[in-house]
Design a protein around this motif. Structure first.
Motif, PDB file in Angstrom:
ATOM      1  N   GLU A 154       0.845  -1.190   0.000  1.00 12.94           N
ATOM      2  CA  GLU A 154       0.000   0.000   0.000  1.00 12.94           C
ATOM      3  C   GLU A 154       0.875   1.233   0.000  1.00 12.94           C
ATOM      4  O   GLU A 154       1.970   1.227   0.573  1.00 12.94           O
ATOM      5  N   GLY A 155       0.392   2.272  -0.655  1.00 13.40           N
ATOM      6  CA  GLY A 155       1.143   3.523  -0.724  1.00 13.40           C
ATOM      7  C   GLY A 155       0.429   4.520  -1.606  1.00 13.40           C
ATOM      8  O   GLY A 155      -0.771   4.404  -1.852  1.00 13.40           O
ATOM      9  N   VAL A 156       1.176   5.488  -2.106  1.00  7.69           N
ATOM     10  CA  VAL A 156       0.618   6.570  -2.909  1.00  7.69           C
ATOM     11  C   VAL A 156       0.895   6.321  -4.388  1.00  7.69           C
ATOM     12  O   VAL A 156       2.012   5.982  -4.770  1.00  7.69           O
ATOM     13  N   ALA A 157      -0.151   6.503  -5.208  1.00  4.89           N
ATOM     14  CA  ALA A 157      -0.024   6.403  -6.664  1.00  4.89           C
ATOM     15  C   ALA A 157      -0.130   7.794  -7.267  1.00  4.89           C
ATOM     16  O   ALA A 157      -0.825   8.663  -6.750  1.00  4.89           O
ATOM     17  N   SER A 158       0.572   7.968  -8.368  1.00  6.93           N
ATOM     18  CA  SER A 158       0.458   9.187  -9.169  1.00  6.93           C
ATOM     19  C   SER A 158       0.182   8.745 -10.597  1.00  6.93           C
ATOM     20  O   SER A 158       0.104   7.546 -10.874  1.00  6.93           O
ATOM     21  N   TYR A 159       0.051   9.704 -11.507  1.00 13.58           N
ATOM     22  CA  TYR A 159      -0.154   9.313 -12.908  1.00 13.58           C
ATOM     23  C   TYR A 159       0.669  10.212 -13.820  1.00 13.58           C
ATOM     24  O   TYR A 159       1.077  11.305 -13.453  1.00 13.58           O
ATOM     25  N   TYR A 160       0.915   9.704 -15.043  1.00 14.68           N
ATOM     26  CA  TYR A 160       1.733  10.396 -16.028  1.00 14.68           C
ATOM     27  C   TYR A 160       1.057  11.665 -16.528  1.00 14.68           C
ATOM     28  O   TYR A 160      -0.136  11.666 -16.836  1.00 14.68           O
ATOM     29  N   ALA A 161       1.828  12.709 -16.703  1.00 12.86           N
ATOM     30  CA  ALA A 161       1.334  13.937 -17.326  1.00 12.86           C
ATOM     31  C   ALA A 161       1.135  13.681 -18.825  1.00 12.86           C
ATOM     32  O   ALA A 161       1.788  12.813 -19.417  1.00 12.86           O
ATOM     33  N   ASN A 162       0.252  14.433 -19.436  1.00 12.48           N
ATOM     34  CA  ASN A 162      -0.027  14.281 -20.866  1.00 12.48           C
ATOM     35  C   ASN A 162       1.214  14.455 -21.739  1.00 12.48           C
ATOM     36  O   ASN A 162       1.299  13.886 -22.822  1.00 12.48           O
ATOM     37  N   LYS A 163       2.198  15.239 -21.289  1.00 14.37           N
ATOM     38  CA  LYS A 163       3.384  15.500 -22.109  1.00 14.37           C
ATOM     39  C   LYS A 163       4.199  14.229 -22.391  1.00 14.37           C
ATOM     40  O   LYS A 163       5.006  14.207 -23.300  1.00 14.37           O
ATOM     41  N   PHE A 164       3.975  13.161 -21.619  1.00  8.34           N
ATOM     42  CA  PHE A 164       4.723  11.920 -21.842  1.00  8.34           C
ATOM     43  C   PHE A 164       4.085  11.018 -22.899  1.00  8.34           C
ATOM     44  O   PHE A 164       4.684  10.040 -23.319  1.00  8.34           O
ATOM     45  N   HIS A 165       2.866  11.355 -23.340  1.00 14.68           N
ATOM     46  CA  HIS A 165       2.177  10.538 -24.344  1.00 14.68           C
ATOM     47  C   HIS A 165       3.038  10.437 -25.608  1.00 14.68           C
ATOM     48  O   HIS A 165       3.491  11.433 -26.153  1.00 14.68           O
ATOM     49  N   GLY A 166       3.291   9.200 -26.045  1.00 13.05           N
ATOM     50  CA  GLY A 166       4.080   8.955 -27.248  1.00 13.05           C
ATOM     51  C   GLY A 166       5.565   8.792 -27.013  1.00 13.05           C
ATOM     52  O   GLY A 166       6.289   8.350 -27.906  1.00 13.05           O
ATOM     53  N   ARG A 167       6.045   9.110 -25.822  1.00 11.98           N
ATOM     54  CA  ARG A 167       7.481   8.952 -25.533  1.00 11.98           C
ATOM     55  C   ARG A 167       7.785   7.501 -25.196  1.00 11.98           C
ATOM     56  O   ARG A 167       6.930   6.769 -24.712  1.00 11.98           O
TER      57      ARG A 167
END
Length: 152
Positions: A49-62
């Protein structure tokens, strides 16, 4: 027999078996992108258990660390140590919603976070507005293609 009929007949006689053979040699869709695990066959191998984050849109396609391109519409995740291809169930401790994702990248870079999720996974968990969420991460299956064995 006319020349056209002879050509057509030879094409059918030689082409159809060759086509069937070539289809058998092509990689299957299942190997390219396995379907998420069926709930009825799930055995939790490990959890945290812990903290989740998510990718920013700027990483799409990288490119991700695994070499595949990040697609914000796919159910994928980054983890610091799990082998690429590992299937995880991520459950929001706030809402109870859960998603099944496949590890295809390394991260998160912040020490207090245990998983980075794709935008699609974050949307399913309802964490877009907050940006972070307390979650339970359960390993459902290790990547069989890597041959990596983990202690259970």
């Amino acid at each position: 027999m006319t020349r056209v009929a002879l050509t057509y007949g030879l094409t059918l006689a030689l082409g159809l078996p060759l086509l069937g053979f070539l289809q058998g040699c092509a990689p299957s869709r299942e190997l390219d992108q396995p379907d998420p695990l069926a709930e009825s066959s799930v055995v939790v191998r490990e959890s945290a258990e812990g903290v989740a984050s998510y990718y920013a849109n700027k990483f799409h396609g990288r490119k991700t660390a695994s070499g595949e391109r990040y697609d914000k519409r796919r159910m994928t995740a980054a983890h610091k140590t799990y082998p690429f291809g590992t299937w995880l169930r991520v459950t929001s401790l706030r809402s109870g919603a859960s998603v099944i994702v496949r590890v295809n990248d390394r991260g998160p870079l912040r020490a207090n976070r245990i998983v980075d999720l794709s935008r699609a996974a974050a949307e399913e968990l309802g964490m877009i507005r907050a940006g972070l969420d307390r979650v339970r991460v359960e390993v459902l299956d290790w990547n069989a293609r890597t041959g990596v064995e983990r202690d259970e």
